[in-house]
Design a protein around this motif. Structure first.
Motif, PDB file in Angstrom:
ATOM      1  N   ARG A  51       0.853  -1.181   0.000  1.00  0.00           N
ATOM      2  CA  ARG A  51       0.000   0.000   0.000  1.00  0.00           C
ATOM      3  C   ARG A  51       0.896   1.240   0.000  1.00  0.00           C
ATOM      4  NH1 ARG A  51      -2.913  -3.726  -0.671  1.00  0.00           N
ATOM      5  NH2 ARG A  51      -4.787  -4.334   0.483  1.00  0.00           N
ATOM      6  N   ILE A  52       0.454   2.280  -0.682  1.00  0.00           N
ATOM      7  CA  ILE A  52       1.148   3.563  -0.658  1.00  0.00           C
ATOM      8  C   ILE A  52       0.107   4.647  -0.392  1.00  0.00           C
ATOM      9  CG2 ILE A  52       1.005   3.762  -3.192  1.00  0.00           C
ATOM     10  CD1 ILE A  52       3.609   5.407  -3.069  1.00  0.00           C
ATOM     11  N   ASP A  53       0.341   5.478   0.617  1.00  0.00           N
ATOM     12  CA  ASP A  53      -0.646   6.517   0.905  1.00  0.00           C
ATOM     13  C   ASP A  53      -0.505   7.663  -0.092  1.00  0.00           C
ATOM     14  OD1 ASP A  53       0.867   8.904   2.292  1.00  0.00           O
ATOM     15  OD2 ASP A  53       1.684   7.084   3.194  1.00  0.00           O
ATOM     16  N   HIS A  54      -1.577   8.430  -0.242  1.00  0.00           N
ATOM     17  CA  HIS A  54      -1.608   9.481  -1.251  1.00  0.00           C
ATOM     18  C   HIS A  54      -0.493  10.505  -1.084  1.00  0.00           C
ATOM     19  CE1 HIS A  54      -6.193   8.701  -2.034  1.00  0.00           C
ATOM     20  NE2 HIS A  54      -5.414   7.780  -2.578  1.00  0.00           N
ATOM     21  N   SER A  55      -0.078  10.768   0.147  1.00  0.00           N
ATOM     22  CA  SER A  55       0.971  11.773   0.365  1.00  0.00           C
ATOM     23  C   SER A  55       2.299  11.313  -0.218  1.00  0.00           C
ATOM     24  CB  SER A  55       1.122  12.092   1.856  1.00  0.00           C
ATOM     25  OG  SER A  55       1.547  10.958   2.582  1.00  0.00           O
ATOM     26  N   ILE A  56       2.679  10.050  -0.001  1.00  0.00           N
ATOM     27  CA  ILE A  56       3.923   9.531  -0.567  1.00  0.00           C
ATOM     28  C   ILE A  56       3.789   9.364  -2.081  1.00  0.00           C
ATOM     29  CG2 ILE A  56       5.505   7.564  -0.630  1.00  0.00           C
ATOM     30  CD1 ILE A  56       5.853   9.217   1.848  1.00  0.00           C
ATOM     31  N   ALA A  57       2.633   8.857  -2.536  1.00  0.00           N
ATOM     32  CA  ALA A  57       2.415   8.674  -3.975  1.00  0.00           C
ATOM     33  C   ALA A  57       2.502   9.996  -4.724  1.00  0.00           C
ATOM     34  CB  ALA A  57       1.057   8.020  -4.219  1.00  0.00           C
ATOM     35  N   SER A  58       2.037  11.073  -4.090  1.00  0.00           N
ATOM     36  CA  SER A  58       1.973  12.367  -4.769  1.00  0.00           C
ATOM     37  C   SER A  58       3.337  12.972  -5.062  1.00  0.00           C
ATOM     38  CB  SER A  58       1.147  13.358  -3.931  1.00  0.00           C
ATOM     39  OG  SER A  58       1.846  13.739  -2.755  1.00  0.00           O
ATOM     40  N   CYS A  59       4.407  12.416  -4.501  1.00  0.00           N
ATOM     41  CA  CYS A  59       5.738  12.962  -4.758  1.00  0.00           C
ATOM     42  C   CYS A  59       6.571  12.048  -5.650  1.00  0.00           C
ATOM     43  CB  CYS A  59       6.468  13.237  -3.447  1.00  0.00           C
ATOM     44  SG  CYS A  59       6.916  11.740  -2.560  1.00  0.00           S
ATOM     45  N   THR A  60       5.937  11.062  -6.271  1.00  0.00           N
ATOM     46  CA  THR A  60       6.678  10.116  -7.095  1.00  0.00           C
ATOM     47  C   THR A  60       6.845  10.582  -8.535  1.00  0.00           C
ATOM     48  OG1 THR A  60       4.656   8.923  -7.690  1.00  0.00           O
ATOM     49  CG2 THR A  60       5.861   8.151  -5.731  1.00  0.00           C
ATOM     50  N   SER A  68       2.602  -0.072  -5.747  1.00  0.00           N
ATOM     51  CA  SER A  68       1.655  -0.405  -4.680  1.00  0.00           C
ATOM     52  C   SER A  68       0.279   0.180  -4.957  1.00  0.00           C
ATOM     53  CB  SER A  68       2.179   0.130  -3.346  1.00  0.00           C
ATOM     54  OG  SER A  68       3.381  -0.498  -2.978  1.00  0.00           O
ATOM     55  N   GLU A  69      -0.696  -0.315  -4.231  1.00  0.00           N
ATOM     56  CA  GLU A  69      -2.061   0.206  -4.346  1.00  0.00           C
ATOM     57  C   GLU A  69      -2.174   1.529  -3.581  1.00  0.00           C
ATOM     58  OE1 GLU A  69      -6.593  -0.741  -2.778  1.00  0.00           O
ATOM     59  OE2 GLU A  69      -5.056  -2.324  -2.690  1.00  0.00           O
ATOM     60  N   PRO A  70      -2.587   2.619  -4.246  1.00  0.00           N
ATOM     61  CA  PRO A  70      -2.748   3.894  -3.535  1.00  0.00           C
ATOM     62  C   PRO A  70      -3.928   3.847  -2.561  1.00  0.00           C
ATOM     63  CG  PRO A  70      -2.561   4.230  -5.918  1.00  0.00           C
ATOM     64  CD  PRO A  70      -2.804   2.767  -5.689  1.00  0.00           C
ATOM     65  N   VAL A  71      -3.725   4.392  -1.360  1.00  0.00           N
ATOM     66  CA  VAL A  71      -4.779   4.462  -0.344  1.00  0.00           C
ATOM     67  C   VAL A  71      -4.748   5.840   0.312  1.00  0.00           C
ATOM     68  CG1 VAL A  71      -4.776   1.980   0.127  1.00  0.00           C
ATOM     69  CG2 VAL A  71      -3.258   3.492   1.433  1.00  0.00           C
ATOM     70  N   ARG A  72      -5.829   6.182   1.004  1.00  0.00           N
ATOM     71  CA  ARG A  72      -5.881   7.460   1.720  1.00  0.00           C
ATOM     72  C   ARG A  72      -4.741   7.563   2.729  1.00  0.00           C
ATOM     73  NH1 ARG A  72     -10.998  10.082   2.621  1.00  0.00           N
ATOM     74  NH2 ARG A  72     -10.366  10.214   4.802  1.00  0.00           N
ATOM     75  N   THR A  73      -4.293   8.785   2.962  1.00  0.00           N
ATOM     76  CA  THR A  73      -3.185   8.983   3.893  1.00  0.00           C
ATOM     77  C   THR A  73      -3.558   8.579   5.313  1.00  0.00           C
ATOM     78  OG1 THR A  73      -2.276  10.729   2.494  1.00  0.00           O
ATOM     79  CG2 THR A  73      -1.561  10.712   4.779  1.00  0.00           C
ATOM     80  N   ASP A  74      -4.839   8.585   5.639  1.00  0.00           N
ATOM     81  CA  ASP A  74      -5.269   8.138   6.971  1.00  0.00           C
ATOM     82  C   ASP A  74      -5.655   6.657   6.983  1.00  0.00           C
ATOM     83  OD1 ASP A  74      -7.618   8.266   5.529  1.00  0.00           O
ATOM     84  OD2 ASP A  74      -8.679   9.591   6.923  1.00  0.00           O
ATOM     85  N   TYR A  75      -5.192   5.902   5.991  1.00  0.00           N
ATOM     86  CA  TYR A  75      -5.434   4.456   5.934  1.00  0.00           C
ATOM     87  C   TYR A  75      -4.884   3.793   7.194  1.00  0.00           C
ATOM     88  CZ  TYR A  75      -5.183  -0.337   4.006  1.00  0.00           C
ATOM     89  OH  TYR A  75      -5.312  -1.682   3.779  1.00  0.00           O
TER      90      TYR A  75
END
Length: 221
Positions: free
Chosen positions: A168-177, A203-210
């Motif tokens: 899983r990757i949260d949106h905050s980390i995904a947003s800087c890729t 990874s599957e993107p998930v909400r940052t509060d996952y």
């Protein structure tokens, strides 16, 4: 005492801080690790060393506090990339955010319409720190490693997989890729084509509060 544990997986160390339920600091610890530069522009770390620092921080805080935390919150440095096999083991050292070996690739991409389109969709500057540029560099310079990788993940995803056996990757980390579409909250098709990878290798993107519930330190370690 009931407490919440915050853990930051940083570039030079992993830090943990315990907060009581009134959000007052109740304890902290820190574990350091090195960065190596085997060639000019390289900035690498061993993911397993960082995992062990993470485990040591958790165990130290549980011993200090006398009980497991009510919850653990994670943060981490951004822009890292690790090629892993199907079992989640790193196939090579992690490229940190500071790794500059893809600088020429980034410079060339910035001058293209395709690069501008990806930047506008992802919000991540076309820069050597971007995992997008790192992936292109790996494909062009480490083809065997690139082809062998089951997935390409960040250090936060590496820790998460070790804890929960899921990517899983949260949106905050995904947003800087440089690979993530900010409007659709999913992997960007143009960036995927540029990197020549399939979304299944990320990874599957998930909400940052996952969240995940019901795991104790004993279960994980």
């Amino acid at each position: 005492m009931k407490y919440i544990l915050g853990v930051d997986i940083g570039t030079g160390s992993t830090k943990a801080v315990a907060l009581d339920l009134s959000y007052q600091t109740a304890g902290s610890c820190q574990q350091h690790y090195p960065t190596v530069s085997p060639l000019p522009g390289y900035s690498e770390q061993d993911p397993e060393t960082i995992w062990m620092a993470f485990v040591q921080c958790i165990n130290e805080m549980v011993n200090k506090m006398g009980a497991a935390p009510e919850a653990i919150a994670l943060s981490s440095a951004m822009h890292s990339i690790i090629a892993v096999d199907a079992a989640g083991a790193a196939l090579a050292p992690m490229m940190t955010w500071a790794d500059a070996r893809s600088a020429d690739i980034a410079e060339q991409m910035r001058a293209t319409d395709a690069g501008r389109k990806i930047y506008e969709a992802t919000g991540t500057p076309i820069h050597a720190m971007s995992p997008l540029c790192k992936l292109i560099w790996q494909r062009e310079n480490q083809q065997e490693l690139f082809d062998a990788a089951y997935k390409f993940i960040s250090i936060k995803e590496y820790i998460w997989y070790r804890l929960f056996n899921e990517y899983r990757i949260d949106h905050s980390i995904a947003s800087c890729t440089g690979l993530f579409d900010l409007e659709n909250l999913n992997w960007n098709t143009d960036a995927m084509e540029m990197a020549k990878i399939d979304p299944a290798r990320l990874s599957e993107p998930v909400r940052t509060d996952y969240t995940r519930k019901g795991l104790s330190p004993a279960d994980a370690f």
